[in-house]
Design a protein around this motif. Structure first.
Motif, short mmCIF file in Angstrom:
data_model
loop_
_atom_site.label_atom_id
_atom_site.label_comp_id
_atom_site.label_asym_id
_atom_site.label_seq_id
_atom_site.Cartn_x
_atom_site.Cartn_y
_atom_site.Cartn_z
N PHE A 74 -15.44 23.69 38.45
CA PHE A 74 -15.11 22.33 38.02
C PHE A 74 -14.04 21.70 38.90
N VAL A 75 -13.89 20.39 38.74
CA VAL A 75 -12.85 19.63 39.43
C VAL A 75 -12.11 18.82 38.38
N PRO A 76 -10.80 19.06 38.20
CA PRO A 76 -10.03 18.22 37.28
C PRO A 76 -9.90 16.80 37.85
N VAL A 77 -10.08 15.82 36.99
CA VAL A 77 -10.06 14.44 37.44
C VAL A 77 -8.84 13.69 36.91
N LYS A 78 -8.36 14.06 35.75
CA LYS A 78 -7.28 13.30 35.11
C LYS A 78 -6.05 14.18 34.89
N PRO A 79 -4.88 13.73 35.36
CA PRO A 79 -3.65 14.50 35.14
C PRO A 79 -3.29 14.55 33.66
N GLY A 80 -2.61 15.62 33.28
CA GLY A 80 -2.14 15.75 31.91
C GLY A 80 -1.95 17.20 31.51
N GLU A 81 -1.51 17.40 30.28
CA GLU A 81 -1.34 18.72 29.68
C GLU A 81 -2.41 18.83 28.58
N TYR A 82 -3.26 19.86 28.67
CA TYR A 82 -4.39 19.99 27.76
C TYR A 82 -4.42 21.38 27.15
N GLU A 83 -4.48 21.46 25.83
CA GLU A 83 -4.56 22.75 25.16
C GLU A 83 -5.97 23.32 25.26
N PHE A 84 -6.04 24.64 25.39
CA PHE A 84 -7.29 25.37 25.21
C PHE A 84 -7.01 26.47 24.20
N TYR A 85 -8.04 26.87 23.46
CA TYR A 85 -7.84 27.89 22.43
C TYR A 85 -9.16 28.49 21.99
N ALA A 86 -9.04 29.65 21.35
CA ALA A 86 -10.21 30.26 20.71
C ALA A 86 -10.24 29.65 19.31
N GLU A 87 -11.29 28.92 19.03
CA GLU A 87 -11.38 28.17 17.79
C GLU A 87 -11.19 29.06 16.56
N GLY A 88 -10.26 28.63 15.71
CA GLY A 88 -9.96 29.37 14.49
C GLY A 88 -8.97 30.51 14.69
N LEU A 89 -8.60 30.79 15.94
CA LEU A 89 -7.69 31.90 16.22
C LEU A 89 -6.39 31.43 16.87
N GLU A 90 -6.13 30.13 16.84
CA GLU A 90 -4.93 29.57 17.45
C GLU A 90 -3.66 30.15 16.83
N GLU A 91 -3.64 30.27 15.49
CA GLU A 91 -2.46 30.77 14.78
C GLU A 91 -2.19 32.23 15.11
N LYS A 92 -3.18 32.93 15.62
CA LYS A 92 -3.02 34.34 15.97
C LYS A 92 -2.58 34.50 17.43
N GLY A 93 -2.34 33.39 18.12
CA GLY A 93 -1.82 33.44 19.48
C GLY A 93 -2.82 33.14 20.58
N MET A 94 -4.03 32.77 20.21
CA MET A 94 -5.06 32.49 21.23
C MET A 94 -5.05 31.01 21.60
N LEU A 95 -3.94 30.59 22.20
CA LEU A 95 -3.70 29.19 22.53
C LEU A 95 -3.02 29.13 23.89
N GLY A 96 -3.50 28.24 24.76
CA GLY A 96 -2.90 28.08 26.09
C GLY A 96 -2.97 26.63 26.53
N VAL A 97 -2.54 26.38 27.80
CA VAL A 97 -2.47 25.02 28.32
C VAL A 97 -3.05 24.95 29.73
N PHE A 98 -3.87 23.93 29.97
CA PHE A 98 -4.29 23.56 31.30
C PHE A 98 -3.37 22.41 31.71
N SER A 99 -2.61 22.60 32.78
CA SER A 99 -1.72 21.56 33.27
C SER A 99 -2.29 21.01 34.58
N VAL A 100 -2.56 19.70 34.60
CA VAL A 100 -3.15 19.06 35.77
C VAL A 100 -2.19 18.00 36.30
N LYS A 101 -1.84 18.13 37.59
CA LYS A 101 -0.95 17.14 38.23
C LYS A 101 -1.75 16.23 39.12
#
Length: 145
Positions: free
Chosen positions: A118-145
């Motif tokens: 893929f190619v990121p097109v828009k700058p920003g901070e975007y969360e990614f996660y395993a659905e339903g498992l965020e509270e268990k620590g399966m949460l991260g960030v895609f940071s695009v400049k």
């Protein structure tokens, strides 16, 4: 206003617009995709671990991300704000190469892997996660400049 002054203003506006457009994209699409560190979902010791919590990227650069499921549980990887802001080139999973316009989620019901190009097109901070498992620590960030 005189014609000469109008043309001068139009030229300045044109230069400013083209400069702003070229200054936005940071990457280089003429080189091979940059390989990001693999994202491993779960381990034998901790089924709710993520190998990476943050990815740093720039707009206009092509990337390859391998996502690996440990198979310790079912994982549905989502990035609802990020996926709509990328140009998706393809997804490779098993013996398949999938060419699609958009990505909603990658669901792993057992051990396996998929690569997204893929190619990121828009700058920003975007969360990614395993659905339903965020509270268990399966949460991260895609940071695009």
């Amino acid at each position: 206003m005189s014609l000469k002054k109008n043309l001068g203003l139009a030229m300045i506006a044109s230069v400013l617009t083209s400069t702003a457009i070229t200054a936005v994209a940071e990457g280089d699409l003429t080189i091979r995709p940059k390989k990001l560190p693999d994202l491993v979902l779960g381990t034998e010791d901790n089924r709710y671990s993520l190998s990476e919590k943050r990815y740093e990227m720039v707009t206009g650069q092509s990337y390859k991300l391998k996502i690996i499921s440990s198979g310790q549980t079912e994982y549905a990887l989502v990035a609802p704000e990020f996926f709509p802001t990328i140009y998706l080139r393809k997804v490779e999973a098993g013996d398949m190469e999938i060419k699609a316009v958009a990505l909603t989620e990658l669901e792993f019901e057992q051990e396996g892997e998929a690569e997204i190009y893929f190619v990121p097109v828009k700058p920003g901070e975007y969360e990614f996660y395993a659905e339903g498992l965020e509270e268990k620590g399966m949460l991260g960030v895609f940071s695009v400049k």
